[in-house]
Design a protein around this motif. Structure first.
Motif, PDB file in Angstrom:
ATOM      1  N   VAL A  71       0.741  -1.171  -0.254  1.00 31.63           N
ATOM      2  CA  VAL A  71      -0.179  -0.508   0.182  1.00 31.63           C
ATOM      3  C   VAL A  71       0.875   1.331  -0.401  1.00 31.63           C
ATOM      4  CG1 VAL A  71      -2.333  -1.087   0.658  1.00 31.63           C
ATOM      5  CG2 VAL A  71      -0.102  -0.174   2.693  1.00 31.63           C
ATOM      6  N   GLY A  72       2.429   1.475   0.512  1.00 27.36           N
ATOM      7  CA  GLY A  72       2.744   2.441   0.501  1.00 27.36           C
ATOM      8  C   GLY A  72       2.476   3.263   1.104  1.00 27.36           C
ATOM      9  N   TYR A  73       2.569   2.359   2.573  1.00 26.15           N
ATOM     10  CA  TYR A  73       2.394   3.224   3.885  1.00 26.15           C
ATOM     11  C   TYR A  73       3.642   3.160   4.437  1.00 26.15           C
ATOM     12  CZ  TYR A  73       0.919   5.516   7.954  1.00 26.15           C
ATOM     13  OH  TYR A  73       1.235   6.225   9.363  1.00 26.15           O
ATOM     14  N   GLY A 123      11.990   6.035  -3.363  1.00 23.42           N
ATOM     15  CA  GLY A 123      10.166   6.298  -2.717  1.00 23.42           C
ATOM     16  C   GLY A 123       9.991   5.318  -3.252  1.00 23.42           C
ATOM     17  N   PRO A 124       7.900   5.304  -2.715  1.00 28.29           N
ATOM     18  CA  PRO A 124       6.605   4.355  -3.468  1.00 28.29           C
ATOM     19  C   PRO A 124       6.631   4.360  -4.048  1.00 28.29           C
ATOM     20  CG  PRO A 124       6.508   6.453  -1.347  1.00 28.29           C
ATOM     21  CD  PRO A 124       7.661   5.975  -1.869  1.00 28.29           C
ATOM     22  N   VAL A 129       0.239   5.422  -0.441  1.00 24.47           N
ATOM     23  CA  VAL A 129      -0.632   6.221   0.411  1.00 24.47           C
ATOM     24  C   VAL A 129       0.731   7.210   0.999  1.00 24.47           C
ATOM     25  CG1 VAL A 129      -0.501   5.808   3.652  1.00 24.47           C
ATOM     26  CG2 VAL A 129      -1.502   4.141   1.869  1.00 24.47           C
ATOM     27  N   ASP A 130       2.007   6.609   0.998  1.00 28.13           N
ATOM     28  CA  ASP A 130       2.791   7.936   1.576  1.00 28.13           C
ATOM     29  C   ASP A 130       2.814   9.588   0.274  1.00 28.13           C
ATOM     30  OD1 ASP A 130       3.875   6.721   3.258  1.00 28.13           O
ATOM     31  OD2 ASP A 130       5.376   6.084   2.004  1.00 28.13           O
ATOM     32  N   SER A 131       2.213   9.074  -1.168  1.00 33.16           N
ATOM     33  CA  SER A 131       2.285  10.836  -1.684  1.00 33.16           C
ATOM     34  C   SER A 131       0.954  11.083  -1.960  1.00 33.16           C
ATOM     35  CB  SER A 131       2.077   9.468  -3.298  1.00 33.16           C
ATOM     36  OG  SER A 131       1.117   9.004  -3.309  1.00 33.16           O
ATOM     37  N   ARG A 132      -0.086   9.922  -1.135  1.00 24.92           N
ATOM     38  CA  ARG A 132      -1.305  11.026  -0.815  1.00 24.92           C
ATOM     39  C   ARG A 132      -1.199  11.966   0.204  1.00 24.92           C
ATOM     40  NH1 ARG A 132      -2.040   9.676  -5.237  1.00 24.92           N
ATOM     41  NH2 ARG A 132      -3.053   7.901  -5.834  1.00 24.92           N
ATOM     42  N   GLN A 137       3.682  16.412   6.482  1.00 21.29           N
ATOM     43  CA  GLN A 137       3.764  14.663   7.143  1.00 21.29           C
ATOM     44  C   GLN A 137       4.868  13.812   5.766  1.00 21.29           C
ATOM     45  OE1 GLN A 137      -0.090  13.623   6.150  1.00 21.29           O
ATOM     46  NE2 GLN A 137      -0.694  13.620   8.671  1.00 21.29           N
ATOM     47  N   ARG A 138       4.880  14.615   4.189  1.00 20.35           N
ATOM     48  CA  ARG A 138       5.953  14.082   3.943  1.00 20.35           C
ATOM     49  C   ARG A 138       7.270  14.206   4.115  1.00 20.35           C
ATOM     50  NH1 ARG A 138       4.386  15.185  -1.907  1.00 20.35           N
ATOM     51  NH2 ARG A 138       2.344  14.387  -1.111  1.00 20.35           N
ATOM     52  N   VAL A 139       7.453  15.862   4.776  1.00 15.76           N
ATOM     53  CA  VAL A 139       8.993  15.995   5.086  1.00 15.76           C
ATOM     54  C   VAL A 139       9.049  15.536   6.258  1.00 15.76           C
ATOM     55  CG1 VAL A 139       9.945  17.910   5.933  1.00 15.76           C
ATOM     56  CG2 VAL A 139       8.648  17.741   3.239  1.00 15.76           C
ATOM     57  N   ALA A 140       7.932  15.313   7.851  1.00 14.54           N
ATOM     58  CA  ALA A 140       8.806  14.542   8.817  1.00 14.54           C
ATOM     59  C   ALA A 140       8.866  12.877   8.576  1.00 14.54           C
ATOM     60  CB  ALA A 140       7.642  14.841   9.553  1.00 14.54           C
ATOM     61  N   ALA A 141       8.501  12.076   6.773  1.00 14.52           N
ATOM     62  CA  ALA A 141       8.433  10.752   7.426  1.00 14.52           C
ATOM     63  C   ALA A 141      10.377  10.396   6.584  1.00 14.52           C
ATOM     64  CB  ALA A 141       7.492  10.100   6.294  1.00 14.52           C
TER      65      ALA A 141
END
Length: 141
Positions: A71-73, A123-124, A129-132, A137-141
């Motif tokens: 799912v890409g999380y 990256g995914p 899910v990460d791209s959504r 939030q993406r920067v913090a991941a």
């Protein structure tokens, strides 16, 4: 092929790759789930402590990791954990390199780790899910 179809196909490649990599973890996890006694006996036969704990850890990493990868999380973190797991299991369970079968499994695990490190690096992809997630939030991941 039109440019739109080409872009869509290109965008789908990371999701397909993640799914193919995850398949081996999912199948392996299901196998362990279906035969926990055999898995714990194998872990114990190598002299490793706490076979039940080893089984539980393997189940969590393989099953949850496979689903999260597909799912890409938290994809980069999951891929990094699975890559480390693949290398560690290669070293522990497939280190008898004089045995051609064990050499094959050792190399298979290293190849899996290599593919997973590509996911960590790049990256995914778009279908995840990460791209959504929100940019903050993406920067913090």
């Amino acid at each position: 092929m039109t440019n739109m179809n080409s872009n869509l196909t290109h965008a789908a490649i990371p999701a397909i790759g993640r799914t193919l990599i995850a398949a081996i973890f999912l199948i392996s996890g299901i196998g362990k789930l279906m035969a926990p006694g055999a898995t714990m006996a194998y872990i114990g036969s190598l002299g490793l402590p706490a076979p039940a704990l080893g089984l539980l850890g393997a189940l969590v990493l393989e099953l949850a990791g496979a689903v999260l990868l597909v799912v890409g999380y938290r994809t980069r973190l999951v891929a990094l954990l699975l890559a480390a797991y693949a290398v560690v299991t290669a070293l522990i369970f497939h280190h008898a390199l004089a045995d051609q079968n064990q050499m094959f499994h050792f190399l298979k695990n290293l190849v899996m780790a290599g593919g997973l490190l590509q996911v960590v690096a790049f990256g995914p992809g778009a279908f995840s899910v990460d791209s959504r997630r929100a940019p903050a939030q993406r920067v913090a991941a």
